[in-house]
Design an enzyme around this catalytic site. Sequence first.
Site, PDB file in Angstrom:
ATOM      1  N   GLU A  39      30.759  39.528  47.888  1.00  0.00           N
ATOM      2  CA  GLU A  39      30.233  38.189  47.538  1.00  0.00           C
ATOM      3  C   GLU A  39      30.583  37.629  49.029  1.00  0.00           C
ATOM      4  O   GLU A  39      31.458  37.554  49.501  1.00  0.00           O
ATOM      5  CB  GLU A  39      31.015  37.548  46.434  1.00  0.00           C
ATOM      6  CG  GLU A  39      30.886  38.413  45.261  1.00  0.00           C
ATOM      7  CD  GLU A  39      31.847  37.659  44.297  1.00  0.00           C
ATOM      8  OE1 GLU A  39      31.558  36.569  43.796  1.00  0.00           O
ATOM      9  OE2 GLU A  39      32.564  38.407  43.565  1.00  0.00           O
ATOM     10  N   ARG A 265      42.264  49.745  43.348  1.00  0.00           N
ATOM     11  CA  ARG A 265      42.347  48.668  44.291  1.00  0.00           C
ATOM     12  C   ARG A 265      43.436  48.956  45.156  1.00  0.00           C
ATOM     13  O   ARG A 265      44.461  49.634  44.776  1.00  0.00           O
ATOM     14  CB  ARG A 265      42.165  47.478  43.810  1.00  0.00           C
ATOM     15  CG  ARG A 265      43.267  46.853  43.034  1.00  0.00           C
ATOM     16  CD  ARG A 265      42.879  45.506  42.434  1.00  0.00           C
ATOM     17  NE  ARG A 265      42.710  44.600  43.453  1.00  0.00           N
ATOM     18  CZ  ARG A 265      42.216  43.454  43.150  1.00  0.00           C
ATOM     19  NH1 ARG A 265      42.075  43.062  41.957  1.00  0.00           N
ATOM     20  NH2 ARG A 265      41.718  42.659  44.100  1.00  0.00           N
ATOM     21  N   LYS A 275      41.563  36.191  46.686  1.00  0.00           N
ATOM     22  CA  LYS A 275      40.719  35.244  47.444  1.00  0.00           C
ATOM     23  C   LYS A 275      41.197  33.853  47.247  1.00  0.00           C
ATOM     24  O   LYS A 275      41.455  32.985  48.198  1.00  0.00           O
ATOM     25  CB  LYS A 275      39.296  35.106  47.273  1.00  0.00           C
ATOM     26  CG  LYS A 275      38.571  36.301  47.755  1.00  0.00           C
ATOM     27  CD  LYS A 275      37.168  36.297  47.539  1.00  0.00           C
ATOM     28  CE  LYS A 275      36.444  37.464  48.317  1.00  0.00           C
ATOM     29  NZ  LYS A 275      34.969  37.442  48.154  1.00  0.00           N
TER      30      LYS A 275
END
Length: 557
Positions: A39, A265, A275
């Site tokens: 993104e 992850r 983020k």
Amino acid sequence: MSDAPEKETVTPTNFLRQIVEADLASGKHTTIITRFPPEPNGYLHIGHAKSICLNFGLARDFNGRCHLRFDDTNPAKEDVEFTESIKESVHWLGFDWGEHLYYASNYFEQLYQWAEHLITAGKAYVDDLTAEEIRQHRGTLTEPGTESPYRNRSAEENLDLFRRMRSGEFADGAKVLRARIDMASPNINLRDPVLYRILHASHPHTGDAWCIYPMYDFAHGQSDAIEGITHSICTLEFEDHRPLYEWLLNNLPVPHQPRQYEFSRLNLSYTVMSKRKLMQLVQDRDVSGWDDPRMPTLVGLRRRGYTPESIRTFCERIGVGRSDSWIDMSILEESVREDLNERAPRAMAVLRPLKLVIENYPAGEDEEFIVANHPQNAEMGTRTVPFSRELWIERDDFMEEPVKGFKRLSPGQEVRLRAAYIIRCTECVKDGAGNVVEVRCTYDPETKSGLPGAERKVKGVIHWVSASHALDAEIRLYDRLFAQPNPSGDDWKQQINPDSVEILTDCKLEPSLKTAAVEQRFQFERSGYFCVDLKDSTPASPVFNRTVTLRDSWTKR
């Protein structure tokens, strides 16, 4: 000064490689197509590097291709700055998408048509509930959800409302398009998930052409299908989304049927990779920006001096699995330490200078020494280092009253000046406050390299810089951003390491470093690995960042 040659590496296996190998062997696929779909709402971090190396690496190793696709479905949080940074970071890591650069926004019209297909088939409806009401109706992990009072609108009414949503008739949040699946499903993601929302916001790629935007879950799988992705690889938090991914593919006339796979992850100690938290660090000015060398962002790691090779090596070492675990920061640090040990030329830099005067060295004279750029790699050549009567040495290399085991300079003791002579301390000079400001020594001219006396052994060797030739520089000593391995809780910012950076402004460097290029990396002997800062350094005012110390200093803490 050339870099050291690359080592041959053995490609490790993992469950995803085994799946790809089996799919090719069985003929299920003849070409492997993966994708990296960030993104464009922030800078990539070390966790993204794991996904980049995995997706591009699989495509490379199996002669396939990897697409770079921007999941630009939320214009309120996206920016061209992030898009360009992401492209640059992927290239910097050593990967290239060739002609396969895509944007989810390229498919907005097709996605819209597929949304109408679901409406016509009775599998999607326009809902007037607010976001909070939808949450309340969704139920819990142990209780089924409640159907929306708007769930049973006719296909004709839903189609009319959805087209009016597109035309801009309704305000943000007034209506959404939801899939009609199963409000009692044990998987909450299948309880009539939202597919489209109204958002009157200009899009970086499509401008003002749209005021409704697809949700990630609706755009993701269909974009994979449009591009012919064979292996859609996500992190484990998307495992519960896979049934929705498959439901949409099975209920739409898509050209391909991609398959989603999940892997664990990256959780790295002594930092954060959310983020939201990274953005908070930047906005609260706890760091200087996204490229602060203490940040786990790729732009931050690059500025600190990490090499793309070291990050790729780190990603190989930690492997690919399906169990979440924490990786210690020392593994990342050791990866760059090993890489720079081979490729970084050596140089002498005095970080905390103390004047040293050689009393019996001829005043007004100097000489030059030829010094190897790398002790184990003759191909990296040599450099010329000037020597004179007055030198700079590290303040820690002198102790007036030495403690037991101290092997450096002290009154009456001898040390070797790196690549030069053996010296003996005769006295030290202090200021009015009792601080040592100068060390006086004598040298033995017979101990110069190449002369018989050079074989004489002394216990200590220290580095130095000629005072009259020294290059003044600022050196920034970076360390781990957090003092705790797993910064968490409401007070996570209170766990920031107060010693994560120390700025030294009166450092003395050997003059060969005047020609150092931006981002060029060196081992400052006995100190650590450093690079020329790519943002603040200038020829007139050089700035060097410490990438990592010579040895792990955290294990003992």
